[in-house]
Design a protein around this motif. Structure first.
Motif, PDB file in Angstrom:
ATOM      1  N   HIS A  49       4.334  -5.554 -18.448  1.00 14.20           N
ATOM      2  CA  HIS A  49       3.579  -4.762 -19.415  1.00 14.20           C
ATOM      3  C   HIS A  49       2.605  -3.868 -18.650  1.00 14.20           C
ATOM      4  CE1 HIS A  49       1.192  -8.340 -18.572  1.00 14.20           C
ATOM      5  NE2 HIS A  49       0.142  -7.594 -18.802  1.00 14.20           N
ATOM      6  N   THR A  80       3.431  -7.059 -24.097  1.00 16.77           N
ATOM      7  CA  THR A  80       2.572  -6.142 -24.859  1.00 16.77           C
ATOM      8  C   THR A  80       2.068  -5.023 -23.950  1.00 16.77           C
ATOM      9  OG1 THR A  80       1.868  -7.902 -26.336  1.00 16.77           O
ATOM     10  CG2 THR A  80       0.495  -5.933 -26.265  1.00 16.77           C
ATOM     11  N   SER A 132      -0.879  -0.364 -29.233  1.00 13.91           N
ATOM     12  CA  SER A 132      -0.257  -1.483 -28.526  1.00 13.91           C
ATOM     13  C   SER A 132       1.064  -1.804 -29.187  1.00 13.91           C
ATOM     14  CB  SER A 132      -1.172  -2.711 -28.557  1.00 13.91           C
ATOM     15  OG  SER A 132      -2.317  -2.479 -27.784  1.00 13.91           O
ATOM     16  N   CYS A 133       2.045  -2.142 -28.353  1.00 13.18           N
ATOM     17  CA  CYS A 133       3.385  -2.399 -28.849  1.00 13.18           C
ATOM     18  C   CYS A 133       3.956  -3.624 -28.142  1.00 13.18           C
ATOM     19  CB  CYS A 133       4.265  -1.172 -28.597  1.00 13.18           C
ATOM     20  SG  CYS A 133       5.936  -1.297 -29.238  1.00 13.18           S
ATOM     21  N   SER A 134       4.497  -4.562 -28.918  1.00 16.41           N
ATOM     22  CA  SER A 134       5.137  -5.771 -28.382  1.00 16.41           C
ATOM     23  C   SER A 134       6.539  -5.880 -28.974  1.00 16.41           C
ATOM     24  CB  SER A 134       4.330  -7.007 -28.766  1.00 16.41           C
ATOM     25  OG  SER A 134       3.033  -6.934 -28.277  1.00 16.41           O
TER      26      SER A 134
END
Length: 162
Positions: A49, A80, A132-134
């Protein structure tokens, strides 16, 4: 005589209230100018990440000009990650002006699920957008950085009671 004066005052207040009501519903936000820039995000099958700067966006109220520039491709893992962009609005929106600059950053994961943030500005200012991206799996996603100037205008042709 006092009854006539009181009646006149009440009538003026009712008319002013009705005018304010009609005016508030006759306003609409019109897009003056908009642009966007985007690219792809490749999510690899690992848990790496990071924080990635994607681009810049700006709006010039005086010229009604907008600008958006970004990288074309970013690679990360499925952990993330945080994606950022900077924005700036400048020049020419008068005090109490009717123009608003809107900056939006949206990131889609490989499944097409969007994460987005938006900031508005009515004056000379700057800031950052952060998303934020997971993702739940590897694959290719995408991102889009948008800069738009809206102007609030009166439009009495819109239906008032829809």
């Amino acid at each position: 005589m006092n009854g006539k004066i009181l009646c006149s005052i009440v009538l003026v207040l009712v008319l002013a209230g009705a005018l304010a009501y009609v005016t508030s519903y006759a306003r609409e936000d019109v897009i003056v100018n908009t642009t966007d820039s985007g690219g792809r995000v490749v999510f690899h099958d690992n848990d790496s990440h990071g924080t990635f700067h994607l681009g810049v966006a700006s709006a010039d109220f005086k010229k009604n000009a907008v600008f958006s520039s970004s990288f074309s491709s970013i690679e990360t893992g499925t952990g993330t990650s945080t994606f950022t962009a900077v924005w700036k609005s400048s020049r020419g929106n008068t005090f109490g002006g009717a123009k608003t600059a809107v900056f939006t950053l949206t990131v889609w994961d490989p499944a097409g699920v969007p994460d987005s943030t938006t900031r508005e500005s009515r004056s000379v200012s700057s800031g950052a957008l952060s998303v934020s991206c997971s993702p739940h799996g590897s694959g290719e996603g995408r991102f889009l950085l948008t800069s738009t100037i809206y102007e609030s205008r009166l439009n009495f042709s819109t239906p008032l009671f829809t």
